[in-house]
Write a protein that holds these residues in place. Structure first.
Motif, PDB file in Angstrom:
ATOM      1  N   THR A   7     -26.856  54.806  78.714  1.00  0.00           N
ATOM      2  CA  THR A   7     -25.767  54.880  77.726  1.00  0.00           C
ATOM      3  C   THR A   7     -25.235  53.501  77.335  1.00  0.00           C
ATOM      4  OG1 THR A   7     -23.972  55.026  79.365  1.00  0.00           O
ATOM      5  CG2 THR A   7     -25.054  57.108  78.704  1.00  0.00           C
ATOM      6  N   LEU A   8     -25.797  52.434  77.897  1.00  0.00           N
ATOM      7  CA  LEU A   8     -25.283  51.095  77.606  1.00  0.00           C
ATOM      8  C   LEU A   8     -25.460  50.732  76.137  1.00  0.00           C
ATOM      9  CD1 LEU A   8     -26.335  48.875  80.648  1.00  0.00           C
ATOM     10  CD2 LEU A   8     -24.086  49.815  80.116  1.00  0.00           C
ATOM     11  N   ASN A   9     -24.382  50.229  75.540  1.00  0.00           N
ATOM     12  CA  ASN A   9     -24.394  49.742  74.158  1.00  0.00           C
ATOM     13  C   ASN A   9     -23.935  48.297  74.145  1.00  0.00           C
ATOM     14  OD1 ASN A   9     -25.153  52.062  72.565  1.00  0.00           O
ATOM     15  ND2 ASN A   9     -23.226  52.962  73.216  1.00  0.00           N
ATOM     16  N   TYR A  10     -24.733  47.454  73.517  1.00  0.00           N
ATOM     17  CA  TYR A  10     -24.393  46.029  73.404  1.00  0.00           C
ATOM     18  C   TYR A  10     -23.158  45.877  72.520  1.00  0.00           C
ATOM     19  CZ  TYR A  10     -24.928  41.110  72.090  1.00  0.00           C
ATOM     20  OH  TYR A  10     -24.712  39.773  71.855  1.00  0.00           O
ATOM     21  N   VAL A  11     -22.147  45.159  73.004  1.00  0.00           N
ATOM     22  CA  VAL A  11     -20.912  44.909  72.254  1.00  0.00           C
ATOM     23  C   VAL A  11     -20.950  43.521  71.619  1.00  0.00           C
ATOM     24  CG1 VAL A  11     -18.399  44.660  72.448  1.00  0.00           C
ATOM     25  CG2 VAL A  11     -19.577  46.494  73.699  1.00  0.00           C
ATOM     26  N   GLY A  12     -21.440  42.528  72.361  1.00  0.00           N
ATOM     27  CA  GLY A  12     -21.510  41.168  71.841  1.00  0.00           C
ATOM     28  C   GLY A  12     -21.624  40.168  72.972  1.00  0.00           C
ATOM     29  N   THR A  13     -21.900  38.921  72.600  1.00  0.00           N
ATOM     30  CA  THR A  13     -21.957  37.818  73.560  1.00  0.00           C
ATOM     31  C   THR A  13     -20.937  36.785  73.126  1.00  0.00           C
ATOM     32  OG1 THR A  13     -24.292  38.234  73.994  1.00  0.00           O
ATOM     33  CG2 THR A  13     -23.442  36.069  74.620  1.00  0.00           C
ATOM     34  N   PHE A  14     -20.103  36.343  74.057  1.00  0.00           N
ATOM     35  CA  PHE A  14     -18.973  35.474  73.762  1.00  0.00           C
ATOM     36  C   PHE A  14     -18.993  34.287  74.715  1.00  0.00           C
ATOM     37  CE2 PHE A  14     -18.164  39.916  72.959  1.00  0.00           C
ATOM     38  CZ  PHE A  14     -17.695  39.920  71.658  1.00  0.00           C
ATOM     39  N   GLU A  15     -18.594  33.102  74.224  1.00  0.00           N
ATOM     40  CA  GLU A  15     -18.586  31.894  75.053  1.00  0.00           C
ATOM     41  C   GLU A  15     -17.245  31.187  74.955  1.00  0.00           C
ATOM     42  OE1 GLU A  15     -21.806  29.260  74.156  1.00  0.00           O
ATOM     43  OE2 GLU A  15     -23.332  30.756  74.616  1.00  0.00           O
ATOM     44  N   ALA A  16     -16.816  30.609  76.078  1.00  0.00           N
ATOM     45  CA  ALA A  16     -15.578  29.819  76.120  1.00  0.00           C
ATOM     46  C   ALA A  16     -15.586  28.972  77.394  1.00  0.00           C
ATOM     47  CB  ALA A  16     -14.355  30.732  76.114  1.00  0.00           C
ATOM     48  N   GLN A  17     -14.650  28.039  77.454  1.00  0.00           N
ATOM     49  CA  GLN A  17     -14.433  27.250  78.660  1.00  0.00           C
ATOM     50  C   GLN A  17     -14.212  28.203  79.837  1.00  0.00           C
ATOM     51  OE1 GLN A  17     -14.331  23.945  79.614  1.00  0.00           O
ATOM     52  NE2 GLN A  17     -13.752  24.628  81.659  1.00  0.00           N
ATOM     53  N   ALA A  18     -14.897  27.953  80.947  1.00  0.00           N
ATOM     54  CA  ALA A  18     -14.771  28.803  82.131  1.00  0.00           C
ATOM     55  C   ALA A  18     -13.439  28.542  82.831  1.00  0.00           C
ATOM     56  CB  ALA A  18     -15.935  28.556  83.083  1.00  0.00           C
ATOM     57  N   HIS A  19     -12.681  29.605  83.062  1.00  0.00           N
ATOM     58  CA  HIS A  19     -11.379  29.504  83.714  1.00  0.00           C
ATOM     59  C   HIS A  19     -11.542  28.984  85.143  1.00  0.00           C
ATOM     60  CE1 HIS A  19      -7.258  30.412  84.700  1.00  0.00           C
ATOM     61  NE2 HIS A  19      -7.669  31.068  85.776  1.00  0.00           N
ATOM     62  N   GLY A  20     -10.748  27.987  85.492  1.00  0.00           N
ATOM     63  CA  GLY A  20     -10.771  27.450  86.841  1.00  0.00           C
ATOM     64  C   GLY A  20     -11.919  26.502  87.125  1.00  0.00           C
ATOM     65  N   HIS A  21     -12.665  26.115  86.092  1.00  0.00           N
ATOM     66  CA  HIS A  21     -13.790  25.186  86.258  1.00  0.00           C
ATOM     67  C   HIS A  21     -13.519  23.906  85.483  1.00  0.00           C
ATOM     68  CE1 HIS A  21     -16.711  27.891  88.256  1.00  0.00           C
ATOM     69  NE2 HIS A  21     -16.024  28.835  87.636  1.00  0.00           N
ATOM     70  N   ALA A  22     -14.274  22.868  85.803  1.00  0.00           N
ATOM     71  CA  ALA A  22     -14.126  21.578  85.122  1.00  0.00           C
ATOM     72  C   ALA A  22     -14.408  21.726  83.627  1.00  0.00           C
ATOM     73  CB  ALA A  22     -15.086  20.560  85.736  1.00  0.00           C
ATOM     74  N   GLU A  23     -13.756  20.870  82.844  1.00  0.00           N
ATOM     75  CA  GLU A  23     -13.963  20.842  81.396  1.00  0.00           C
ATOM     76  C   GLU A  23     -15.447  20.735  81.084  1.00  0.00           C
ATOM     77  OE1 GLU A  23     -12.730  21.258  77.607  1.00  0.00           O
ATOM     78  OE2 GLU A  23     -11.372  21.221  79.318  1.00  0.00           O
ATOM     79  N   GLY A  24     -15.911  21.518  80.111  1.00  0.00           N
ATOM     80  CA  GLY A  24     -17.308  21.474  79.710  1.00  0.00           C
ATOM     81  C   GLY A  24     -18.187  22.508  80.395  1.00  0.00           C
ATOM     82  N   ILE A  25     -17.637  23.219  81.388  1.00  0.00           N
ATOM     83  CA  ILE A  25     -18.389  24.321  81.997  1.00  0.00           C
ATOM     84  C   ILE A  25     -18.028  25.579  81.213  1.00  0.00           C
ATOM     85  CG2 ILE A  25     -18.774  25.718  84.058  1.00  0.00           C
ATOM     86  CD1 ILE A  25     -18.290  23.206  85.714  1.00  0.00           C
ATOM     87  N   ILE A  26     -19.055  26.155  80.609  1.00  0.00           N
ATOM     88  CA  ILE A  26     -18.867  27.265  79.689  1.00  0.00           C
ATOM     89  C   ILE A  26     -19.303  28.567  80.350  1.00  0.00           C
ATOM     90  CG2 ILE A  26     -19.597  28.204  77.433  1.00  0.00           C
ATOM     91  CD1 ILE A  26     -17.944  25.573  77.279  1.00  0.00           C
ATOM     92  N   VAL A  27     -18.542  29.632  80.114  1.00  0.00           N
ATOM     93  CA  VAL A  27     -18.981  30.951  80.540  1.00  0.00           C
ATOM     94  C   VAL A  27     -19.503  31.677  79.303  1.00  0.00           C
ATOM     95  CG1 VAL A  27     -16.702  32.069  80.350  1.00  0.00           C
ATOM     96  CG2 VAL A  27     -18.416  33.024  81.860  1.00  0.00           C
ATOM     97  N   LYS A  28     -20.704  32.242  79.466  1.00  0.00           N
ATOM     98  CA  LYS A  28     -21.312  33.068  78.422  1.00  0.00           C
ATOM     99  C   LYS A  28     -21.264  34.504  78.918  1.00  0.00           C
ATOM    100  CE  LYS A  28     -25.788  33.805  77.726  1.00  0.00           C
ATOM    101  NZ  LYS A  28     -27.192  33.586  77.431  1.00  0.00           N
ATOM    102  N   MET A  29     -20.490  35.343  78.208  1.00  0.00           N
ATOM    103  CA  MET A  29     -20.256  36.716  78.632  1.00  0.00           C
ATOM    104  C   MET A  29     -20.982  37.675  77.686  1.00  0.00           C
ATOM    105  SD  MET A  29     -18.230  38.076  81.063  1.00  0.00           S
ATOM    106  CE  MET A  29     -16.677  37.233  81.194  1.00  0.00           C
ATOM    107  N   THR A  30     -21.999  38.358  78.212  1.00  0.00           N
ATOM    108  CA  THR A  30     -22.719  39.373  77.450  1.00  0.00           C
ATOM    109  C   THR A  30     -22.101  40.721  77.807  1.00  0.00           C
ATOM    110  OG1 THR A  30     -24.706  38.015  77.549  1.00  0.00           O
ATOM    111  CG2 THR A  30     -24.996  40.324  76.917  1.00  0.00           C
ATOM    112  N   CYS A  31     -21.575  41.409  76.786  1.00  0.00           N
ATOM    113  CA  CYS A  31     -20.762  42.602  77.015  1.00  0.00           C
ATOM    114  C   CYS A  31     -21.457  43.879  76.558  1.00  0.00           C
ATOM    115  CB  CYS A  31     -19.442  42.476  76.261  1.00  0.00           C
ATOM    116  SG  CYS A  31     -18.468  41.047  76.728  1.00  0.00           S
TER     117      CYS A  31
END
Length: 132
Positions: free
Chosen positions: A61-85
């Motif tokens: 039943t999984l449906n792709y919602v989107g992939t989103f990127e931003a600065q990773a919370h609690g990590h050094a500047e420039g470390i990005i989290v890529k979240m596939t939802c």
């Protein structure tokens, strides 16, 4: 630039979104986590949600919602989290387990309580009329 590759499960109810807070953390996160070597998106998401929330996602039943990127919370500047939802149906009763301290249904107005990447996801859901 370092990218943290993560998966997230979007579960909506009455225009609110299921969110979790881990022990020792100051922000709520959309449930999910990192894949293990060799795992597909589906395998990783099913495993992570089972570990964190004690429910079983139906992979069919999984449906792709989107992939989103931003600065990773609690990590050094420039470390990005890529979240596939993905959204998807589940069986069982939601219950905090493993590292999860609290489960909460958040509204758009709760954006001050979440990480940067989750804010982008909240914006996306709001723009599509799925979150109040």
């Amino acid at each position: 630039m370092k990218i943290i590759d993560k998966l997230a499960w979007i579960e909506l109810k009455n225009k609110t979104i299921l969110s979790t807070k881990s022990y020792g953390k100051d922000k709520y996160y959309i449930p999910g986590g990192k894949r293990e070597i060799g795992e597909t998106d589906e395998q990783a998401l099913v495993r992570e949600i089972s570990e964190e929330l004690s429910v079983e996602i139906d992979g069919k039943t999984l449906n792709y919602v989107g992939t989103f990127e931003a600065q990773a919370h609690g990590h050094a500047e420039g470390i990005i989290v890529k979240m596939t939802c993905y959204s998807g149906k589940y069986v069982g009763q939601l219950k905090a387990s493993a590292e999860i301290e609290e489960i909460k249904w958040l509204k758009y107005a709760d954006k001050d309580k979440i990480s940067e990447v989750d804010k982008i996801i909240f914006d996306h859901l709001k723009q599509n009329g799925l979150l109040d």
